[in-house]
Design a protein around this motif. Sequence first.
Motif, PDB file in Angstrom:
ATOM      1  N   LYS A 170      49.565  19.739  60.951  1.00 15.79           N
ATOM      2  CA  LYS A 170      49.282  21.144  61.275  1.00 15.79           C
ATOM      3  C   LYS A 170      49.538  22.047  60.069  1.00 15.79           C
ATOM      4  N   ASP A 171      50.652  21.775  59.337  1.00 18.84           N
ATOM      5  CA  ASP A 171      50.936  22.569  58.132  1.00 18.84           C
ATOM      6  C   ASP A 171      49.839  22.393  57.088  1.00 18.84           C
ATOM      7  N   ARG A 172      49.373  21.143  56.932  1.00 22.91           N
ATOM      8  CA  ARG A 172      48.286  20.915  55.975  1.00 22.91           C
ATOM      9  C   ARG A 172      47.020  21.663  56.379  1.00 22.91           C
ATOM     10  N   LEU A 173      46.740  21.630  57.657  1.00 21.40           N
ATOM     11  CA  LEU A 173      45.559  22.363  58.125  1.00 21.40           C
ATOM     12  C   LEU A 173      45.706  23.860  57.879  1.00 21.40           C
ATOM     13  N   ASP A 174      46.924  24.382  58.091  1.00 18.78           N
ATOM     14  CA  ASP A 174      47.144  25.809  57.816  1.00 18.78           C
ATOM     15  C   ASP A 174      46.953  26.117  56.334  1.00 18.78           C
ATOM     16  N   GLU A 175      47.472  25.225  55.457  1.00 24.75           N
ATOM     17  CA  GLU A 175      47.280  25.433  54.018  1.00 24.75           C
ATOM     18  C   GLU A 175      45.802  25.393  53.646  1.00 24.75           C
ATOM     19  N   ARG A 176      45.089  24.437  54.219  1.00 20.30           N
ATOM     20  CA  ARG A 176      43.650  24.371  53.947  1.00 20.30           C
ATOM     21  C   ARG A 176      42.942  25.636  54.421  1.00 20.30           C
ATOM     22  N   ASP A 177      43.355  26.129  55.575  1.00 17.52           N
ATOM     23  CA  ASP A 177      42.749  27.367  56.077  1.00 17.52           C
ATOM     24  C   ASP A 177      43.031  28.537  55.143  1.00 17.52           C
ATOM     25  N   ARG A 178      44.281  28.599  54.636  1.00 19.05           N
ATOM     26  CA  ARG A 178      44.607  29.681  53.697  1.00 19.05           C
ATOM     27  C   ARG A 178      43.803  29.550  52.401  1.00 19.05           C
ATOM     28  N   GLU A 179      43.677  28.307  51.895  1.00 16.68           N
ATOM     29  CA  GLU A 179      42.868  28.108  50.690  1.00 16.68           C
ATOM     30  C   GLU A 179      41.415  28.506  50.918  1.00 16.68           C
ATOM     31  N   LEU A 180      40.896  28.123  52.064  1.00 15.87           N
ATOM     32  CA  LEU A 180      39.517  28.513  52.373  1.00 15.87           C
ATOM     33  C   LEU A 180      39.374  30.032  52.461  1.00 15.87           C
ATOM     34  N   GLU A 181      40.402  30.692  53.017  1.00 20.40           N
ATOM     35  CA  GLU A 181      40.347  32.149  53.102  1.00 20.40           C
ATOM     36  C   GLU A 181      40.366  32.773  51.709  1.00 20.40           C
ATOM     37  N   ARG A 182      41.228  32.223  50.823  1.00 22.17           N
ATOM     38  CA  ARG A 182      41.249  32.735  49.445  1.00 22.17           C
ATOM     39  C   ARG A 182      39.908  32.518  48.754  1.00 22.17           C
ATOM     40  N   LEU A 183      39.332  31.333  48.953  1.00 18.30           N
ATOM     41  CA  LEU A 183      38.024  31.074  48.348  1.00 18.30           C
ATOM     42  C   LEU A 183      36.955  32.008  48.900  1.00 18.30           C
ATOM     43  N   ARG A 184      37.032  32.284  50.202  1.00 18.09           N
ATOM     44  CA  ARG A 184      36.071  33.231  50.775  1.00 18.09           C
ATOM     45  C   ARG A 184      36.224  34.611  50.138  1.00 18.09           C
ATOM     46  N   ILE A 185      37.487  35.039  49.936  1.00 18.19           N
ATOM     47  CA  ILE A 185      37.720  36.357  49.313  1.00 18.19           C
ATOM     48  C   ILE A 185      37.179  36.374  47.886  1.00 18.19           C
ATOM     49  N   LYS A 186      37.438  35.278  47.127  1.00 15.75           N
ATOM     50  CA  LYS A 186      36.931  35.220  45.753  1.00 15.75           C
ATOM     51  C   LYS A 186      35.410  35.242  45.722  1.00 15.75           C
ATOM     52  N   ILE A 187      34.805  34.499  46.633  1.00 16.11           N
ATOM     53  CA  ILE A 187      33.335  34.472  46.680  1.00 16.11           C
ATOM     54  C   ILE A 187      32.788  35.862  46.986  1.00 16.11           C
ATOM     55  N   ALA A 188      33.448  36.554  47.923  1.00 12.55           N
ATOM     56  CA  ALA A 188      32.998  37.913  48.250  1.00 12.55           C
ATOM     57  C   ALA A 188      33.151  38.841  47.049  1.00 12.55           C
ATOM     58  N   GLU A 189      34.288  38.705  46.322  1.00 13.16           N
ATOM     59  CA  GLU A 189      34.487  39.541  45.138  1.00 13.16           C
ATOM     60  C   GLU A 189      33.438  39.250  44.071  1.00 13.16           C
ATOM     61  N   THR A 190      33.170  37.966  43.830  1.00 14.62           N
ATOM     62  CA  THR A 190      32.149  37.623  42.824  1.00 14.62           C
ATOM     63  C   THR A 190      30.768  38.129  43.227  1.00 14.62           C
ATOM     64  N   VAL A 191      30.470  38.016  44.520  1.00 16.97           N
ATOM     65  CA  VAL A 191      29.169  38.519  44.984  1.00 16.97           C
ATOM     66  C   VAL A 191      29.071  40.023  44.772  1.00 16.97           C
ATOM     67  N   ASN A 192      30.170  40.735  45.092  1.00 20.00           N
ATOM     68  CA  ASN A 192      30.165  42.187  44.867  1.00 20.00           C
ATOM     69  C   ASN A 192      30.038  42.519  43.385  1.00 20.00           C
ATOM     70  N   GLY A 193      30.769  41.744  42.534  1.00 17.61           N
ATOM     71  CA  GLY A 193      30.668  41.979  41.092  1.00 17.61           C
ATOM     72  C   GLY A 193      29.265  41.734  40.570  1.00 17.61           C
ATOM     73  N   VAL A 194      28.640  40.646  41.049  1.00 17.24           N
ATOM     74  CA  VAL A 194      27.265  40.353  40.617  1.00 17.24           C
ATOM     75  C   VAL A 194      26.316  41.460  41.054  1.00 17.24           C
ATOM     76  N   ALA A 195      26.520  41.962  42.281  1.00 17.76           N
ATOM     77  CA  ALA A 195      25.671  43.058  42.754  1.00 17.76           C
ATOM     78  C   ALA A 195      25.861  44.307  41.900  1.00 17.76           C
ATOM     79  N   GLN A 196      27.133  44.596  41.550  1.00 14.44           N
ATOM     80  CA  GLN A 196      27.385  45.759  40.690  1.00 14.44           C
ATOM     81  C   GLN A 196      26.755  45.577  39.317  1.00 14.44           C
ATOM     82  N   TYR A 197      26.890  44.347  38.756  1.00 17.44           N
ATOM     83  CA  TYR A 197      26.277  44.097  37.451  1.00 17.44           C
ATOM     84  C   TYR A 197      24.758  44.231  37.508  1.00 17.44           C
TER      85      TYR A 197
END
Length: 360
Positions: free
Chosen positions: A226-253
């Motif tokens: 369960k702890d591993r699954l929670d860590e994976r979920d947190r990593e996926l959430e961080r990756l989602r945030i990074k992807i959203a930031e990069t998409v926003n940056g690309v749109a701004q560029y």
Amino acid sequence: MSLSTTVSTIEEKVIEEAPSPVESEHVFAEIPIESPAERETIIDKLRELLSERSNLRRKNRLLEIWVTRNMKKTQQRMTPSDSTKTREQMEEIYKEALREYKMQVDEILTREAELTYEMQNYTQKVTTLKEEDDRIFGLFLNRQKEVSVGLVFSKTGRKLTEKMMDNLIRRQTTRRLILARDRQSYVFLQHRLDDLNMHLKIAETLGEGMTTMDYEALHIANCGYKDRLDERDRELERLRIKIAETVNGVAQYKEKEVCIAEDIEFEQKNLDRKREENTKIRERVNNAHLVLNEIRETLNERSTSAGLLVAQQELMEMQKMITMKKELKAKIELIKQEIELYQPMKQKIKKSQQLRATYP
């Protein structure tokens, strides 16, 4: 009627109904030659009897097939066939299975009879107790009515009438019925709670071969997963945030690229216009230089031909030419300053062109 007796009766019927050679019961007399009409009737009757015999034979054959099939099905259902055993052994197994089945049926029937007898006794006891309770309660109500009619309230001073007692008795009976119904529902819920507790205990018990240590180990492993699954979920959430930031940056560029492209086009037009003006001014300056050179040549020719002391008019013209030359030099300096002002804009345009070439 047990299964063995039914099977034996079926076998007896099959043996009795086995096909036997059908012998004609009719013995025909010799047909005289003198009666052809009687002969035709006898032949027709013989044909009918032969057709009936063929139908009976066909029915007997179908009956034999049906009996054999049913016997095979029942035997296979009761005792499956085994190729490694003989017929006598299979019959013994079949008889043993029938005996066990009969014993089980007898046990079930005896148990059913006992339960029905106990249920009848219980229902009889319940009915007798209920009748006794109703009788006692009725006597109590009658006695209460006899005693209470004619009494006087201490507060109001009114007498208790028979109608008031009837209403009171009716209320007591309804309360008694409600209380009995509530008790029945309480007993039902209590039994249901006991069943649920029993099922819960069964569910909480460990399986066969399991110990508490195994359970604890599995529980700890489950917590780790369960702890591993929670860590994976947190990593996926961080990756989602990074992807959203990069998409926003690309749109701004991309938006900046569009704006810069528009600015580059505008500055390119201004640069072309300034270049045209610069070329025109350079042409004028070149013309002025040509005129100045011509003036110098004429001045030199005149100075050499007439001398400096004599040619005052030429000196005056020369003075004018010098002033014109100074004015032209001042204009040229102004044009150079304007060109130097537009030089950084030209560098910016070059940089933007390089960026567009690197990032198409």
